[in-house]
Design a protein around this motif. Structure first.
Motif, PDB file in Angstrom:
ATOM      1  N   GLN A 268       7.402  80.354  70.016  1.00 26.42           N
ATOM      2  CA  GLN A 268       8.307  79.504  70.772  1.00 26.42           C
ATOM      3  C   GLN A 268       8.961  80.229  71.935  1.00 26.42           C
ATOM      4  O   GLN A 268       9.508  79.593  72.829  1.00 26.42           O
ATOM      5  N   ASP A 269       8.923  81.557  71.960  1.00 22.48           N
ATOM      6  CA  ASP A 269       9.449  82.286  73.117  1.00 22.48           C
ATOM      7  C   ASP A 269       8.647  81.986  74.370  1.00 22.48           C
ATOM      8  O   ASP A 269       9.119  82.211  75.481  1.00 22.48           O
ATOM      9  N   CYS A 270       7.421  81.501  74.203  1.00 21.18           N
ATOM     10  CA  CYS A 270       6.595  81.137  75.364  1.00 21.18           C
ATOM     11  C   CYS A 270       6.282  79.646  75.414  1.00 21.18           C
ATOM     12  O   CYS A 270       5.998  79.110  76.478  1.00 21.18           O
ATOM     13  N   HIS A 271       6.282  79.012  74.244  1.00 22.88           N
ATOM     14  CA  HIS A 271       5.830  77.617  74.179  1.00 22.88           C
ATOM     15  C   HIS A 271       6.989  76.684  73.896  1.00 22.88           C
ATOM     16  O   HIS A 271       7.551  76.680  72.806  1.00 22.88           O
ATOM     17  N   ASP A 272       7.339  75.922  74.892  1.00 25.23           N
ATOM     18  CA  ASP A 272       8.361  74.905  74.750  1.00 25.23           C
ATOM     19  C   ASP A 272       7.767  73.616  75.315  1.00 25.23           C
ATOM     20  O   ASP A 272       7.208  73.625  76.410  1.00 25.23           O
ATOM     21  N   TRP A 273       7.870  72.532  74.577  1.00 30.00           N
ATOM     22  CA  TRP A 273       7.306  71.252  75.024  1.00 30.00           C
ATOM     23  C   TRP A 273       7.956  70.179  74.189  1.00 30.00           C
ATOM     24  O   TRP A 273       8.745  70.467  73.291  1.00 30.00           O
ATOM     25  N   THR A 274       7.619  68.925  74.466  1.00 30.53           N
ATOM     26  CA  THR A 274       8.177  67.856  73.627  1.00 30.53           C
ATOM     27  C   THR A 274       7.601  67.967  72.222  1.00 30.53           C
ATOM     28  O   THR A 274       6.531  68.536  72.013  1.00 30.53           O
ATOM     29  N   ARG A 275       8.335  67.420  71.292  1.00 26.44           N
ATOM     30  CA  ARG A 275       7.983  67.379  69.858  1.00 26.44           C
ATOM     31  C   ARG A 275       7.864  68.801  69.283  1.00 26.44           C
ATOM     32  O   ARG A 275       8.694  69.643  69.565  1.00 26.44           O
ATOM     33  N   HIS A 276       6.837  69.094  68.512  1.00 25.91           N
ATOM     34  CA  HIS A 276       6.961  70.255  67.631  1.00 25.91           C
ATOM     35  C   HIS A 276       7.033  71.620  68.321  1.00 25.91           C
ATOM     36  O   HIS A 276       7.691  72.497  67.802  1.00 25.91           O
ATOM     37  N   GLY A 278       8.879  72.482  70.734  1.00 27.34           N
ATOM     38  CA  GLY A 278      10.263  72.766  71.094  1.00 27.34           C
ATOM     39  C   GLY A 278      11.250  72.468  69.971  1.00 27.34           C
ATOM     40  O   GLY A 278      12.457  72.489  70.186  1.00 27.34           O
ATOM     41  N   THR A 279      10.742  72.189  68.794  1.00 25.23           N
ATOM     42  CA  THR A 279      11.620  71.847  67.670  1.00 25.23           C
ATOM     43  C   THR A 279      12.147  73.108  67.006  1.00 25.23           C
ATOM     44  O   THR A 279      11.373  74.029  66.766  1.00 25.23           O
ATOM     45  N   PRO A 280      13.451  73.138  66.703  1.00 28.93           N
ATOM     46  CA  PRO A 280      13.967  74.320  65.995  1.00 28.93           C
ATOM     47  C   PRO A 280      13.619  74.225  64.508  1.00 28.93           C
ATOM     48  O   PRO A 280      13.750  73.168  63.897  1.00 28.93           O
ATOM     49  N   TYR A 281      13.162  75.341  63.949  1.00 26.11           N
ATOM     50  CA  TYR A 281      12.800  75.385  62.527  1.00 26.11           C
ATOM     51  C   TYR A 281      13.759  76.322  61.825  1.00 26.11           C
ATOM     52  O   TYR A 281      13.611  77.543  61.851  1.00 26.11           O
ATOM     53  N   GLN A 296       5.341  73.787  60.303  1.00 27.92           N
ATOM     54  CA  GLN A 296       5.328  74.831  61.318  1.00 27.92           C
ATOM     55  C   GLN A 296       6.196  76.025  60.918  1.00 27.92           C
ATOM     56  O   GLN A 296       6.213  77.056  61.594  1.00 27.92           O
TER      57      GLN A 296
ATOM     58  N   ARG B 558      14.379  73.869  74.380  1.00 28.71           N
ATOM     59  CA  ARG B 558      14.780  72.477  74.534  1.00 28.71           C
ATOM     60  C   ARG B 558      14.009  71.635  73.532  1.00 28.71           C
ATOM     61  O   ARG B 558      12.779  71.656  73.484  1.00 28.71           O
ATOM     62  N   VAL B 560      12.884  67.953  72.395  1.00 26.11           N
ATOM     63  CA  VAL B 560      12.746  66.543  72.773  1.00 26.11           C
ATOM     64  C   VAL B 560      11.881  65.908  71.700  1.00 26.11           C
ATOM     65  O   VAL B 560      10.725  66.281  71.526  1.00 26.11           O
ATOM     66  N   TRP B 584      18.828  74.314  72.428  1.00 30.89           N
ATOM     67  CA  TRP B 584      19.219  75.183  71.310  1.00 30.89           C
ATOM     68  C   TRP B 584      18.870  76.627  71.615  1.00 30.89           C
ATOM     69  O   TRP B 584      17.935  76.907  72.362  1.00 30.89           O
TER      70      TRP B 584
END
Lengths: 325, 718
Positions: A268-276, A278-281, A296, B558, B560, B584
């Motif tokens: 996630q340090d490189c991959h942020d997008w809608t849905r999973h 960018g979701t915090p786990y 995940q 972020r 969404v 977050w």
């Protein structure tokens, strides 16, 4: 006249001092006193262990035409010991040299060994290496008079190992404490188990590559053992193609597969997008009784689906570009 | 492979006898060494003892062995070492030669890498490349699952021969073959999203890498020149894994495994020594090429009825072709007695000339109502080629006998074919002072600053633009993003009394990433080491150490919760938080520490005791903060256990010299390893009761163990 004689004496003393001083600076083996060097049988009288170890080593073999056994024996490295013997011995007495002593500058200690070994192909890049730059000499690592060619003075502190070999990393550990603390971590290359040595990746005798690695780049070095990661792939993962160390702490990690961070956080340090992506786990996404199991997060995290992280040849329809096949 | 192993063993034994016989004729060749045999017993309790046996073959408790032979003569020398003969961690090494004329080496190094014992899968055919489910799916009945072990055996067999005949010219050949065989856990998504389940499958590993290097050169005191050619071939015995996909109507799905490849490398090295100002000029050039070729996969399982989708690929064959070229130059000098310099230049090029593959839109050829669209996809523009130019200067100035000041500057420019950053410039400066002014105290202090500035290429997207393209603009990937790094290192070595050595070292490294909207914002590393050694190795020597390490990674993300952003469910990190979209932050904290003590004690003339105790702990945690005034059900809770481990290791060994010929060694080891992780606590092998079920196999889930190891060995010396 008196003044002239005084100047003459001062000049003479000064010149003599300059000559002896220059001789001392330029020649590791200071001008030999009169008397031919004693042979090992004489040295053995006080230094039996050292002479025995010398006789058993490559240095002590007559068949080694370039070795000390066909040159000056002990005096090849230690200087002419005649005066030392005559004076009854003692540290530094009679001009005797200990090339392993820290009081001798690193350059001079190394020069003793290079006098014979400079033409060795493994030392070709010594002058370009970090060890020379940081005043590490041959005797810092090598034990000329010990049983094993590598120095190890401290007791081993390690798990039970199935090897009885003296392990190379214990020699490197005397200086590289930060690295040694890494190799003891739960995820590590099998260095403490004796299946891999520091010199399998690094050339301690000097190299032109950063960190004196044996290959021209990190990826070429890693894929020399991990050839399954060489590809080439249709779908490449850019950080993989750039540098393996982007994701892996190669000496050791507390996370599986030598990863520098645990998955999914690393991804996630490189991959942020809608849905999973960018979701915090958080901890609430664990297995029950945690509230809402996140595939995940649990077990191998992202790698439970995106396993082909080093590259994929699967079809686009098969989502090869997302490394799920 | 078996034939090669038998041949190698025969060659090794033949060499040992032949060498001995041949050189014995010389009369002065002496063989000495030892042969040891023993027994080992292990008592262990564990959920899964794979961690105990990760790199050690302790499963086959029983006979242990060791052979160590040295041959020394006027002309020839020989060293042979072997241990754990017949076990999965066997090691045999034979080297020797004639002084100054030739040398050789033959070796066999086996390694067992155990990954998990007693894993479970709802598939049969484990160990083959076809896995069929124990139907019907979904299957949550563990009693019907197949039990197996993950792990692989690795063996590296090779040799070297170098001929020089006392001449500065030499020729050398190295050859080795590495095989890896076993099972590894690979995970595959069943459908096109995590909600459609994933499977963790025992995937066969059958790799073979064969390497051959030929080198010829000239090496003298004044210089060195060499040319080498290397050929490496990687082949996989299993090219794909076929497995039944429960989400897609139990149709047979395909996972492609790592492809075979060939690598050729040519290298040339040159060194000129004894140049003016005590200079050495060194150069290296390498050219290598990695290639492979295969038919592009076009069909993929799709459609809930298990139909096949095809997406035609253009062209139909992939020819992988990646070239690497490097050039390095280095000039080291000592222009004065107190000054050392090194100037260097490195150039590195990677050209990815592999076939770009374009995929057409998919075509459903079977029943099914899979909603996803298989869109046409152009060839990937990111071919990851790069050019790197690097130069630098290191200076070392000896102020006086006790002080040396060093410093340097390094410049690196990277141009790459990558969509987000196409160019980076790194500049590094450092200064180091080594001081030994105080008696018995050596101090070394180093400061280093590294600055990277990268050119970001993604187009600006205004925050008011609600397209998902905002993510492309906002994410700065840390592997190439701009950053500033500060590093400080301090080393103290103290010798306050005879036979007493104390050491202290600390390192602090901090990276601050620039212009980051989303992604890693900074990372910190702090390390501390202390060590103490006391005693005379001939009498009694004790050593102790302590280490402490903190690493923290900070990042901003972020969330969404829907496929596309809108004005109210926005991609913009600065937009007001709502339950379906909020920003977050994380602080990933890793801490590890270890304490150890060891002693070697020649208790009696004939008895030496060696003991050690090692205590290690790792702790991981993640703190989340969300920029929201109100909480939402999906807000994350902090993670307290993230790869937390505790390890106690105790070792005691005694060596008793019975007489000149016999030594007896006995030892006892105790190990205790515990692991907790919020991602594996309450581990479940199945998840869900529909076609979207996920199946996990237990890989790495339960490494706890406690073990007691006892061993005894008798060694005969000759």
């Amino acid at each position: 006249m008196r003044l002239y004689n005084l100047f003459r004496r001062i000049g003479g003393i000064g010149i003599a001092g300059l000559i002896f001083g220059l001789a001392g600076l330029n020649n590791v083996h200071a001008a030999a006193p009169a008397g031919s060097p004693p042979g090992p049988e004489v040295c053995k009288g006080c230094h039996e262990n050292q002479v025995n170890s010398y006789a058993a080593s490559v240095h002590g073999q007559k068949g080694n035409l370039k070795g000390p056994a066909n040159a000056g024996e002990c005096s090849t490295c230690h200087g002419n010991g005649a005066a030392h013997v005559q004076a009854g011995g003692g540290r530094g007495v009679g001009g005797i040299i200990n090339p392993g002593s820290k009081s001798v500058p690193a350059k001079d200690r190394t020069a003793t060994c290079l006098a014979c070994h400079e033409d060795n192909r493994t030392l070709a890049f010594w002058d370009s290496g970090k060890h020379k730059k940081n005043d590490v000499s041959c005797s810092n690592c090598h034990s000329i008079h010990g049983g094993n060619i590598l120095k190890k003075t401290d007791p081993s502190i390690s798990p039970y190992v199935t090897t009885s070999k003296q392990l190379q990393y214990e020699t490197c550990a005397s200086c590289h404490k930060d690295i040694i603390s890494q190799i003891r971590k739960p995820s590590h290359h099998p260095i403490i188990e004796g299946k891999l040595k520091c010199s399998d990746c690094h050339n301690p005798h000097g190299a032109l590559s950063k960190a004196m690695i044996k290959s021209e780049s990190v990826n070429t070095l890693c894929t020399s053992c991990h050839a399954d990661k060489r590809g080439p792939y249709i779908h490449e993962h850019p950080p993989v193609e750039g540098n393996c160390l982007t994701c892996h702490d190669v000496h050791g990690s507390q996370h599986n597969k030598l990863l520098s961070q645990k998955v999914p956080n690393l991804c996630q340090d490189c991959h942020d997008w809608t849905r999973h992506p960018g979701t915090p786990y958080g901890a609430q996404r664990g297995f029950p009784p945690a509230g809402n199991t996140g595939r995940q997060f649990v077990a191998r995290g992202c790698l439970s689906c995106h396993n082909q992280i080093h590259g994929s040849n699967a079809s686009s329809a098969g989502r090869g570009q997302f490394f799920t096949r | 492979m078996k034939i090669m192993k038998r041949k190698l063993l025969a060659v090794v034994i033949a060499n040992l006898f032949a060498a001995s016989a041949a050189v014995a004729a010389e009369g002065d060749f002496k063989l000495s060494g030892s042969v040891g045999f023993g027994v080992r017993g292990i008592s262990e309790s564990s959920g899964d003892s794979y961690k105990l046996n990760e790199y050690r073959d302790l499963n086959n408790d029983g006979v242990i062995s060791e052979i160590d032979v040295k041959g020394r003569g006027g002309k020839y020398h020989l060293d042979m070492f072997g241990e754990n003969l017949g076990l999965d961690d066997q090691y045999i090494d034979l080297k020797g030669g004639q002084y100054g004329v030739f040398k050789y080496r033959l070796y066999d190094n086996k390694l067992r890498h155990n990954l998990t014992f007693g894993a479970l899968t709802p598939y049969t055919g484990v160990g083959t490349n076809t896995l069929r489910g124990v139907l019907p799916f979904p299957n949550t009945n563990l009693a019907t699952f197949t039990r197996f072990d993950y792990g692989y055996k690795r063996e590296d067999i090779g040799g070297m021969f170098e001929f020089s005949n006392n001449s500065p010219w030499y020729v050398r050949a190295d050859v080795n073959e590495v095989t890896n065989k076993g099972l590894r856990p690979f995970g595959y998504a069943q459908g096109s999203s995590p909600g459609q389940g994933g499977v963790e499958l025992p995937t066969p590993v059958d790799y073979k890498t064969t390497n051959f290097t030929l080198e010829g050169g000239y090496s003298s005191r004044k210089g060195h020149a060499s040319v080498s050619w290397m050929q490496s071939k990687f082949s996989e015995g299993v090219s794909q894994l076929n497995w039944q996909n429960g989400y897609f109507g139990n149709g047979m799905d395909v996972a492609l495994l790592p492809p075979s490849n060939d690598m050729t490398k040519i290298a040339a090295n040159g060194v000129l020594k004894q140049l003016p100002m005590s200079s050495t000029l060194a150069a290296r050039y390498t050219y290598s090429k990695v290639t492979n070729s295969f038919t592009v996969q076009t069909a993929a399982l799709n459609g809930t009825g298990g139909g096949i989708t095809t997406a035609a690929a253009t062209p139909g064959t992939f020819n992988g072709n990646v070239k690497y070229e490097t050039l390095s130059l280095s000039l080291s000098s000592s222009p004065t007695k107190t000054l050392d310099t090194r100037a260097y230049f490195n150039w590195n090029k990677k050209d990815n000339n592999s076939t770009p593959i374009a995929y057409a839109a998919g075509v459903f050829s079977g029943p099914g109502t899979e909603a996803q669209a298989i869109v046409a996809r152009a060839a990937d523009p990111n071919n990851n080629s790069y050019r790197k130019s690097n130069f630098g200067l290191d200076l070392g100035y000896r102020i006086d006998k006790q002080n040396k000041l060093s410093g340097g500057y390094d410049w690196l420019e990277t141009k790459r074919d990558r969509a987000d950053y196409n160019k980076s410039t790194d500049q590094k400066v450092y200064a180091q002072l080594a001081n030994s002014a105080l008696a018995n105290l050596d101090v070394r202090f180093k400061y280093q600053y590294l600055q990277r500035r990268s050119d970001f290429q993604e187009p600006f997207v205004a925050p008011t633009d609600v397209s998902n393209g905002y993510f492309l603009y906002a994410v700065r990937r840390y592997d190439v993003a701009s950053f500033d790094q500060n590093m400080v290192k301090l080393i103290l070595d103290l010798n306050p009394a005879p036979l007493l050595d104390l050491g202290f070292e600390t390192i602090y490294k901090n990276n601050k990433y620039k212009d980051v909207i989303l992604g890693r914002t900074k990372d910190d590393r702090q390390e501390f080491f202390v060590n103490l050694s006391y005693g005379d190795p001939k009498a009694f020597r004790v050593s102790a150490f302590g280490t402490l390490e903190y690493v923290q990674y900070d990042a901003t993300h972020r969330y969404v919760g829907q496929a596309t952003c809108t004005a109210t469910v926005s991609c913009d990190p600065a937009a007001p938080a709502v339950a379906a979209a909020y920003t977050w932050n994380t602080k990933n904290k890793d801490k590890s520490y270890a304490l150890g003590v060891g002693a070697d004690w020649p208790v009696l003339a004939k008895l030496t005791l060696k003991g050690s105790y090692l205590y290690s702990v790792t702790e991981g945690a993640v703190d989340f903060t969300t920029l929201a005034a109100t909480t939402a059900a999906n807000y994350p809770t902090n993670i307290a256990n993230f790869d937390n481990t505790t390890s106690h290791v105790f070792n005691l060994r005694g060596v008793y010299g019975l007489n000149k010929q016999w030594d007896l060694t006995g030892g006892f080891a105790y190990e205790r390893y515990r692991y907790t992780d919020d991602a594996t606590t309450g581990y479940r092998y199945t998840d869900g009761t529909t076609s979207t079920s996920a199946y996990l196999s237990g890989a790495y889930a339960n490494p706890d163990y406690t073990a007691r190891i006892l061993y005894l060995m008798a060694k005969y010396k000759f």
